[in-house]
Design a protein around this motif. Structure first.
Motif, mmCIF file in Angstrom:
data_model
loop_
_atom_site.group_PDB
_atom_site.id
_atom_site.type_symbol
_atom_site.label_atom_id
_atom_site.label_comp_id
_atom_site.label_asym_id
_atom_site.label_seq_id
_atom_site.Cartn_x
_atom_site.Cartn_y
_atom_site.Cartn_z
ATOM 1 N N LYS A 158 0.827 -1.207 0.000
ATOM 2 C CA LYS A 158 0.000 0.000 0.000
ATOM 3 C C LYS A 158 0.860 1.255 0.000
ATOM 4 N N GLY A 159 2.040 1.152 0.591
ATOM 5 C CA GLY A 159 2.944 2.285 0.635
ATOM 6 C C GLY A 159 3.429 2.721 -0.732
ATOM 7 N N CYS A 160 3.265 1.852 -1.733
ATOM 8 C CA CYS A 160 3.708 2.172 -3.095
ATOM 9 C C CYS A 160 2.642 2.939 -3.892
ATOM 10 N N GLN A 161 1.445 3.062 -3.358
ATOM 11 C CA GLN A 161 0.336 3.638 -4.124
ATOM 12 C C GLN A 161 0.583 5.081 -4.544
ATOM 13 N N SER A 162 1.376 5.816 -3.787
ATOM 14 C CA SER A 162 1.639 7.215 -4.127
ATOM 15 C C SER A 162 2.759 7.369 -5.148
ATOM 16 N N CYS A 163 3.344 6.263 -5.577
ATOM 17 C CA CYS A 163 4.444 6.316 -6.548
ATOM 18 C C CYS A 163 3.898 6.390 -7.973
ATOM 19 N N VAL A 164 4.579 7.151 -8.816
ATOM 20 C CA VAL A 164 4.145 7.283 -10.215
ATOM 21 C C VAL A 164 4.278 5.966 -10.966
ATOM 22 N N ASN A 165 5.053 5.033 -10.419
ATOM 23 C CA ASN A 165 5.258 3.743 -11.085
ATOM 24 C C ASN A 165 4.346 2.642 -10.526
ATOM 25 N N TYR A 166 3.375 3.018 -9.705
ATOM 26 C CA TYR A 166 2.520 2.018 -9.073
ATOM 27 C C TYR A 166 1.752 1.205 -10.111
ATOM 28 N N ASP A 167 1.404 1.842 -11.206
ATOM 29 C CA ASP A 167 0.676 1.139 -12.264
ATOM 30 C C ASP A 167 1.495 -0.022 -12.813
ATOM 31 N N VAL A 168 2.806 0.174 -12.917
ATOM 32 C CA VAL A 168 3.692 -0.894 -13.393
ATOM 33 C C VAL A 168 3.636 -2.072 -12.424
#
Length: 251
Positions: A158-168
């Motif tokens: 969940k901590g990755c959700q704010s990353c621009v690469n989360y879609d990847v």
């Protein structure tokens, strides 16, 4: 000058220590710096509220670097996953004007020490796109790992959700991303100690060869740079194809 405790390090007029209640008022400044740093890098960082950081400080699970006047200049906190099986040293941040003074390395080292003391059997993990952070991690004993070796807990990702690469990350079912997963397993050191204890002087060289060999980051840095560039180009093409497909479907 007042003598520092064993948990503190004083170098170049800054102090690195386990954060205490006297640092609670710095939580908002730390959160603000985290957000600004993420914007400047064009990547994401796990968004945390001042209240969350205060909880970490109160729990004794945060490392802070302060200047001679007590101002925040660096920070990191400890999180646990899967009932203490995994530990992550998260939210590493250093104020821009204090970078290149070794603060990130000092904060990470203190967080690593705290993690090993409080959770001696836990695997210490992290994910990063920064080669500088990878170098620091490698010096502490981390090694690159596949995402399948990281926690399966949804809360971790969940901590990755704010990353621009989360879609990847989501499109590859958490198997691939621009980040590199890293891990330190305390079992490596335990096995080495056991084998060295069992070995005598006659076969000590063989014992050393059989034990876990520390990863050499500098040896592989060029390979990692190329891999990062390849992943960036590959995932960019994937994103472009997906965008074009969505446009075509709308038309």
């Amino acid at each position: 000058m007042e003598k520092l405790s064993a948990s503190e390090v004083l170098t170049n007029n800054y102090t690195v220590q386990v954060a205490t209640t006297e640092h609670l008022h710095l939580a908002e400044a730390i959160c603000h710096e985290m957000e600004e740093s993420a914007k400047a890098r064009g990547t994401g960082i796990a968004k945390r509220s001042p209240e969350y950081l205060r909880d970490k400080i109160n729990e004794g699970k945060a490392i802070i670097a302060t200047d001679s006047e007590g101002n925040f200049i660096g920070f990191c906190y400890v999180e646990t996953w899967e009932h203490g099986k995994f530990v992550a040293n998260s939210g590493l941040i250093v104020k821009p004007e204090w970078r290149k003074y070794g603060i990130a390395k000092a904060v990470k080292a203190r967080a690593f020490e705290l993690s090993r003391t409080r959770y001696p059997d836990a695997k210490i993990i992290g994910i990063t796109t920064s080669l500088a952070v990878m170098k620091i991690n490698s010096e502490l004993g981390y090694e690159p790992t596949t995402f399948s070796e990281l926690p399966v807990n949804d809360a971790f990702w969940k901590g990755c959700q704010s990353c621009v690469n989360y879609d990847v990350l989501t499109r590859t079912d958490r198997k691939h991303c621009l980040c590199t997963g890293m891990i330190f397993d305390p079992e490596w050191e335990r096995k080495k100690a056991e084998r060295e204890k069992e070995g005598d002087e006659a076969n000590i060289e063989n014992v050393q060869e059989e034990t876990h060999e520390k990863w050499n980051f500098l040896k592989d840095v060029k390979v990692l740079e190329r891999l990062k560039n390849i992943k960036e180009k590959m995932f960019l093409k994937m994103a472009e194809r997906r965008a074009n497909k969505l446009i075509a479907n709308r038309d």
